[in-house]
Design a protein around this motif. Structure first.
Motif, short mmCIF file in Angstrom:
data_model
loop_
_atom_site.label_atom_id
_atom_site.label_comp_id
_atom_site.label_asym_id
_atom_site.label_seq_id
_atom_site.Cartn_x
_atom_site.Cartn_y
_atom_site.Cartn_z
N SER A 30 39.40 51.35 50.44
CA SER A 30 39.93 50.23 50.74
C SER A 30 40.55 50.58 51.96
O SER A 30 41.17 51.54 52.38
N SER A 31 40.73 49.37 52.92
CA SER A 31 41.16 49.55 54.32
C SER A 31 42.76 50.01 54.24
O SER A 31 43.33 50.48 55.13
N ASP A 32 43.58 49.61 53.24
CA ASP A 32 44.99 49.89 53.01
C ASP A 32 45.22 51.14 52.46
O ASP A 32 46.26 51.74 51.95
N GLY A 33 43.87 52.14 52.09
CA GLY A 33 44.08 53.48 51.82
C GLY A 33 44.15 53.57 49.99
O GLY A 33 44.49 54.59 49.60
N GLY A 34 44.13 52.30 49.48
CA GLY A 34 44.23 52.38 47.90
C GLY A 34 42.93 52.96 47.21
O GLY A 34 41.86 53.10 48.16
N ASN A 35 42.95 53.00 45.94
CA ASN A 35 41.78 53.65 45.27
C ASN A 35 41.14 52.60 44.33
O ASN A 35 40.63 52.77 43.12
N ILE A 36 41.51 51.48 44.46
CA ILE A 36 41.09 50.34 43.61
C ILE A 36 39.37 50.20 43.92
O ILE A 36 38.79 50.11 45.01
N VAL A 37 38.69 49.89 42.68
CA VAL A 37 37.14 50.09 42.81
C VAL A 37 36.91 48.57 42.27
O VAL A 37 37.42 47.85 41.18
N TYR A 38 36.00 47.74 43.25
CA TYR A 38 35.87 46.31 42.91
C TYR A 38 34.40 46.19 42.32
O TYR A 38 33.50 46.88 43.09
N ALA A 39 34.36 45.31 41.46
CA ALA A 39 32.80 44.98 40.96
C ALA A 39 32.48 43.74 41.81
O ALA A 39 33.17 42.84 41.60
N VAL A 40 31.42 43.84 42.32
CA VAL A 40 30.92 42.71 43.03
C VAL A 40 29.19 42.30 42.58
O VAL A 40 28.80 43.16 42.18
N GLU A 41 28.90 41.07 42.93
CA GLU A 41 27.58 40.92 42.53
C GLU A 41 26.63 41.17 44.10
O GLU A 41 27.16 40.92 45.10
N ASP A 65 28.71 39.63 35.27
CA ASP A 65 28.59 41.22 34.88
C ASP A 65 29.87 41.97 35.67
O ASP A 65 30.56 42.82 35.20
N ALA A 66 30.18 41.29 36.77
CA ALA A 66 31.66 41.70 37.54
C ALA A 66 32.73 41.60 36.52
O ALA A 66 33.79 42.44 36.55
N LEU A 67 32.70 40.31 36.06
CA LEU A 67 33.83 40.31 35.06
C LEU A 67 33.85 41.35 34.02
O LEU A 67 34.83 41.86 33.60
N MET A 68 32.60 41.51 33.33
CA MET A 68 32.59 42.50 32.23
C MET A 68 32.84 43.71 32.74
O MET A 68 33.35 44.51 31.77
N GLU A 69 32.85 44.10 33.99
CA GLU A 69 33.14 45.59 34.52
C GLU A 69 34.59 45.76 34.28
O GLU A 69 35.24 46.54 34.07
N VAL A 70 35.36 44.60 34.57
CA VAL A 70 37.02 44.72 34.57
C VAL A 70 37.28 44.76 33.11
O VAL A 70 38.22 45.47 33.06
N ALA A 71 36.69 43.84 32.34
CA ALA A 71 37.03 43.84 30.86
C ALA A 71 36.85 45.15 30.02
O ALA A 71 37.69 45.44 29.41
N SER A 72 35.90 45.86 30.66
CA SER A 72 35.37 47.18 30.02
C SER A 72 36.28 48.26 30.70
O SER A 72 36.24 49.50 30.13
N GLY A 73 36.89 48.02 32.03
CA GLY A 73 37.63 49.14 32.56
C GLY A 73 36.83 50.09 33.34
O GLY A 73 37.17 50.88 33.98
N THR A 74 35.53 49.54 33.63
CA THR A 74 34.62 50.40 34.49
C THR A 74 34.97 50.11 36.01
O THR A 74 34.92 50.82 36.78
N SER A 75 35.56 49.01 36.49
CA SER A 75 36.05 48.43 37.49
C SER A 75 37.42 47.99 37.58
O SER A 75 37.82 47.60 36.46
N ASP A 76 38.19 48.14 38.46
CA ASP A 76 39.57 47.82 38.49
C ASP A 76 39.74 46.44 38.66
O ASP A 76 40.82 45.74 38.18
N ALA A 77 38.93 45.94 39.62
CA ALA A 77 39.20 44.34 39.74
C ALA A 77 37.71 43.84 40.31
O ALA A 77 36.80 44.51 40.14
N ALA A 78 37.64 42.39 40.27
CA ALA A 78 36.31 41.90 40.57
C ALA A 78 36.50 41.15 41.75
O ALA A 78 37.57 40.44 41.89
N ILE A 79 35.58 40.87 42.44
CA ILE A 79 35.47 39.57 43.58
C ILE A 79 34.50 38.61 43.21
O ILE A 79 33.50 38.80 43.14
#
Length: 266
Positions: A30-41, A65-79
């Protein structure tokens, strides 16, 4: 001596494995230096937004599937699309423990046809007529998207010399490329495709005097599916990006939307 050599080899192996593990991580941070992983289509406006902002992301087959990633904890957030977020997250939905936070973009939906196709003009005429008589709003109310409708001005359908409309009428079927994307295109309890886009596509097919057929496509291959005539139209909450406008003959915009970040409500 043999023991020392063995220990050295083990240390080298451990260090090599660690380096391999690091190399598999996405270099997109992320451009702000964070470590958040986003799930996207893959191929979506959400993926484009993540790329533009330099976010670390995982590309998946669909926004669901992006929402499922967040629900399972595989990704931190979805767009995902704001309209989908309204139908899929929060109290009384499939994901009651999720919320959407900031809006990354604002955009508009359109319908995609083959480049040069007069079907786009025909769809614009249907949009204008149904907006004027209120039937578009009635369909929108069924799926809670009435506040997002874009005003449709009166237009005239102009038939092309090499008419795609005539081609579709000749074969008797309007083939609509979609993904599972509530509230635009999704299946009801009996397995029938419903949603705002599905209902409007069905209405266009009725006015054309043909049957409608819905086919799930890989969203990343939507342009290829159109050009190969596997489908006649892409009608699935498609954002009118520059890439889409250059590659397809698109209808007028009919819905406002945004890309939003979805996270667990902690």
């Amino acid at each position: 001596m043999k023991n020392k050599i063995a220990i050295t080899l083990i240390l080298v192996l451990v260090m090599s494995l660690a380096l391999v593990g690091c190399s598999k991580k996405s270099k997109k941070t992320s451009s702000d230096g964070g470590n958040i992983v986003y799930a996207v289509e893959a191929g979506s406006a959400g993926e484009a937004a993540a790329k533009e902002k330099g976010y670390q992301y995982n590309s998946v087959a669909s926004q669901a599937d992006a929402l499922m990633e967040v629900a399972s904890g595989t990704s931190d957030a979805a767009i995902i699309d704001l309209l989908m977020a309204g139908a899929m997250i929060g109290e009384g939905t499939s994901y009651p423990d999720m919320i959407h936070t900031n809006e990354l973009t604002t955009e508009e939906y359109g319908v995609g046809c083959r480049k040069g196709s007069d079907l786009a003009s025909y769809i614009n005429k249907v949009f204008a007529d149904t907006y004027a008589d209120g039937s578009m709003e009635e369909v929108a109310k069924k799926y809670g998207v009435q506040e997002s409708l874009v005003e449709q001005k009166e237009v005239e359908y102009i038939e092309a010399e090499d008419s795609d409309v005539s081609y579709i009428q000749g074969k008797g079927t309007l083939i609509v490329g979609i993904t599972d994307f509530e509230p635009m295109d999704y299946k009801d309890g009996s397995g029938e495709w419903i949603g705002f886009d599905a209902d409007m596509a069905r209405l266009v097919a009725e006015k054309l005097g043909v049957e409608v057929q819905f086919i799930e496509i890989d969203w990343d291959n939507k342009i290829m599916e159109l050009e190969s005539k596997n489908i006649d139209v892409v009608w699935n909450g498609m954002t009118l990006t520059n890439e889409v406008l250059e590659a397809m003959e698109c209808s007028n915009a009919y819905c406002n939307n945004a890309q939003v970040v979805v996270v667990m409500d902690k």
